[in-house]
Design an enzyme around this catalytic site. Structure first.
Site, PDB file in Angstrom:
ATOM      1  N   GLY A  64      15.458  21.887 -54.563  1.00 41.40           N
ATOM      2  CA  GLY A  64      14.232  22.648 -54.813  1.00 41.40           C
ATOM      3  C   GLY A  64      14.468  24.152 -54.754  1.00 41.40           C
ATOM      4  O   GLY A  64      13.936  24.904 -55.591  1.00 41.40           O
ATOM      5  N   SER A  72      15.198  15.616 -45.630  1.00 42.82           N
ATOM      6  CA  SER A  72      15.579  15.325 -47.022  1.00 42.82           C
ATOM      7  C   SER A  72      16.347  16.513 -47.582  1.00 42.82           C
ATOM      8  O   SER A  72      15.887  17.226 -48.466  1.00 42.82           O
ATOM      9  CB  SER A  72      14.333  15.072 -47.864  1.00 42.82           C
ATOM     10  OG  SER A  72      13.619  13.975 -47.377  1.00 42.82           O
ATOM     11  N   GLY A  82      19.003  17.049 -49.480  1.00 40.18           N
ATOM     12  CA  GLY A  82      19.343  17.177 -50.892  1.00 40.18           C
ATOM     13  C   GLY A  82      18.152  17.592 -51.730  1.00 40.18           C
ATOM     14  O   GLY A  82      18.249  18.448 -52.620  1.00 40.18           O
ATOM     15  N   ASP A  83      17.010  16.986 -51.453  1.00 41.38           N
ATOM     16  CA  ASP A  83      15.795  17.354 -52.189  1.00 41.38           C
ATOM     17  C   ASP A  83      15.430  18.816 -51.949  1.00 41.38           C
ATOM     18  O   ASP A  83      15.077  19.539 -52.879  1.00 41.38           O
ATOM     19  CB  ASP A  83      14.628  16.471 -51.730  1.00 41.38           C
ATOM     20  CG  ASP A  83      14.717  15.065 -52.281  1.00 41.38           C
ATOM     21  OD1 ASP A  83      14.868  14.909 -53.498  1.00 41.38           O
ATOM     22  OD2 ASP A  83      14.624  14.116 -51.487  1.00 41.38           O
ATOM     23  N   SER A  84      15.487  19.245 -50.699  1.00 39.47           N
ATOM     24  CA  SER A  84      15.072  20.612 -50.389  1.00 39.47           C
ATOM     25  C   SER A  84      16.017  21.625 -51.016  1.00 39.47           C
ATOM     26  O   SER A  84      15.584  22.625 -51.595  1.00 39.47           O
ATOM     27  CB  SER A  84      15.002  20.826 -48.872  1.00 39.47           C
ATOM     28  OG  SER A  84      13.984  20.020 -48.314  1.00 39.47           O
TER      29      SER A  84
END
Lengths: 414, 414
Positions: free
Chosen positions: B182, B175, B177-179
């Site tokens: 973050g 993932s 984009g999420d990481s």
């Protein structure tokens, strides 16, 4: 746009960071710090950072440089010369942090190791980015991004499922390991500066931040390591899809455009089957529930793909949007540049560059207090700021700068 | 390992961060802050964060949770209940920062919008992570990682060159984009805290950090946007290779193992041709210099591939290493777990988890002052810390906690 020292309102205004960087990782770290308001001084060799020569030219310059070195004052020094080393140590006294990505041990050979830097500025925060880290058995290996990304475990996962194709696993189409290492280095610098500077405690020490490209990539692997350690499972690639959800994939329209469809919840799948005018999909036990759809994903993807191929990309996108199904065509950078959301949030915007004229720059991530401050400067020519920085911060008189230039210690003014 | 408040020596020790997060992005941001020493309080619904149910189970729990929620104290509240909202606002008074990834507008509906949070704690730093950002025409769209990665321009670049295959462009196998969002959120939080807390100025304000998944991905595109804006060129994918350097690709050994070879400088190419016992490659004008090799990369890759297929992966790797050519097999997570460098630097290490026994955790990135502090705690069960946090920080007596549990406002103790 000319460089200036006016704070841009970013949260790091008031900090000064020295970059001894080249290529991607360290320069990207300082670009992020500069985007957030820090003043950045970049030290380049008289021949310039190699990135100045990367890719196509416009007006004789690589357009990337305009972004990669924005908000940086660029000075050119031959670090092999003792006088250049002394200049760097003089600058360090005026800096809060230093970011570098030489091969481990290289700065020590130049008389610019951590001990020398800390002697010049005891509370300096030093961030060192390397392929494998500052110690350990691989420390001295040359860092190559693609090698590091493979060792970090990401290349294996960026592929079609085993047995699907003879083509090699795909490289993520950017220098991902370098960029992620750069973001981590920026985070480490600011965290160490918070510890050093916060008022709830006495003035604190500097710090040494050690970021490895391999480890930065490895940090992105989510549950792969704990799953392996407890269950022995080895995570495998899943191509255009996701191993645990279906349907979620890219499907090709008639005109060759790839369109992503993420319809893996039951309500979304129902909408998709309705849009496809294939209500029989909803009766088929092979597709009842996400678990069954995952088990029969090849058949399901084939059906959706056959349906998608009946439309041109734009029509397919419009139909999916009309049915409120999460979807998008796969954006090229031209699509990104035209995107209303990127434009509305100034993530894509026009910037004046004296070397290029009006051009496009990406905005600042993360956005702070809703502001999107324009670049204070765009990437300048080699040595453009040598005089201003060494004259201003170190008080070197013009005669001395001229002499040092004549002796090849530094380069001035492009 | 039990949660405790002892500082671990990380640079952010002394900070307290509240997480109103779920899935990947916000929880990853707070995990990074916790890894650097901040105290993290995570608020979950009584049913738990959905990630607790993701992937395979070991001892009835998802192994990823052990890592994803390490160094966090987990309390369970039903945020739809006004009493839960008041508890959150009470906790906010004791926190320096808050990280959330609800859909924009959702927290406002719960009475936990920025105004309410700042009323409780005027100098709070609030980080909000969303698919598209907190404003603009796409603000209200549901965030799907794969969609955001495609809009950010990365999916297009993670593919074989146009015309090579009918298979869809590959998803980066995590993932991403999420990481990345973050990490950016963690950077924004610490930057805003530096501004708030540094002693060179009067106590400063809090901040609102706005991180979009799409923009985080788009920030990784290097020179693609400035090249497009000045030259009109649209960057295209280059499969397993690099568009500007050759040979650099993955080649398949006889036993199916993929081995990366990065031999794109002239000296490295000479070593490779010598190792291949094909000195004629060095005489061939098609392969003289990187530019010629790039122009004839298909032929060159085919030759190297044919040679590589004559060895098993381990022998191929050994031969390349012996010739000092940058190379590696493509690591699976099993390779990462066994790697001597990752082990030497404790990037892979054994951790005791009361739910799993001895297991493997990734280490901390970035490393500060050479330290690799062990986790203070591993991801706990739902509500494990409700009593301790609400009793300790807010002084709620046991009777009240029991009543609130009976009324469904909160959940205690797994």
């Amino acid at each position: 746009m000319q460089a200036n020292d006016a704070p841009n309102g970013g949260p790091l205004a008031g900090l000064r960071v020295l970059e001894l960087g080249h290529f991607v990782a360290a320069p990207f770290a300082t670009r992020l710090l500069g985007d957030l308001g820090a003043e950045i001084i970049k030290v380049e060799p008289p021949g310039g950072d190699p990135v100045r020569q990367w890719g196509a030219r416009h007006n004789g310059h690589a357009p990337w440089w305009s972004v990669h070195a924005r908000n940086k004052r660029c000075i050119a020094l031959d670090l092999k010369r003792p006088e250049a080393r002394d200049i760097v140590l003089g600058l360090v006294k005026h800096c809060d942090a230093l970011v570098e990505n030489f091969r481990p041990g290289q700065l020590e050979k130049l008389g610019l190791g951590a001990e020398a830097l800390k002697a010049a500025r005891p509370d300096l925060v030093i961030a060192r980015i390397s392929g494998y880290g500052q110690d350990g058995p691989y420390r001295d290996r040359a860092a190559f991004g693609v090698i590091g990304e493979a060792i970090g475990g990401l290349r294996h996962l960026t592929d079609h499922p085993p047995g699907t194709t003879d083509l090699p696993p795909v490289r993520v189409g950017v220098s991902l390991g370098d960029s992620v290492a750069g973001i981590y280095a920026a985070l480490g610098v600011v965290a160490a500066l918070w510890r050093r500077d916060h008022r709830q405690a006495p003035p604190g020490p500097g710090a040494e931040i050690d970021v490895a490209l391999t480890e930065s990539v490895f940090s992105l692997l989510e549950g792969a390591l704990p799953d392996y350690g407890t269950l022995g499972t080895v995570r495998q690639p899943s191509g255009g899809g996701i191993a645990t959800a279906a349907p979620t994939n890219a499907y090709r329209a008639r005109d060759g455009v790839w369109v992503l469809i993420a319809a893996n919840s039951d309500p979304l799948f129902r909408r998709l089957a309705t849009l496809m005018e294939q209500p029989e999909l909803l009766e088929d036990p092979r597709f009842a529930g996400n678990q069954a759809r995952v088990a029969n994903v090849a058949e399901l993807d084939a059906r959706i793909g056959a349906w998608a191929a009946g439309f041109d990309g734009a029509a397919l996108e419009a139909a999916l949007a009309g049915a409120d199904i999460p979807s998008t065509r796969v954006f090229t950078v031209a699509d990104c540049a035209a995107d209303p959301q990127f434009r509305a949030r100034q993530m894509v915007r026009e910037v004046e560059d004296p070397l290029h004229g009006t051009m496009l720059h990406p905005g600042v991530v993360p956005r702070v207090d809703g502001a999107m401050p324009p670049p204070r400067s765009t990437g300048p020519e080699v040595g453009a700021d040598t005089d201003a920085v060494l004259g201003g911060l170190l008080g070197l008189p013009p005669e001395q700068l001229e002499r040092l230039e004549a002796e090849g210690v530094l380069r001035r003014n492009g």
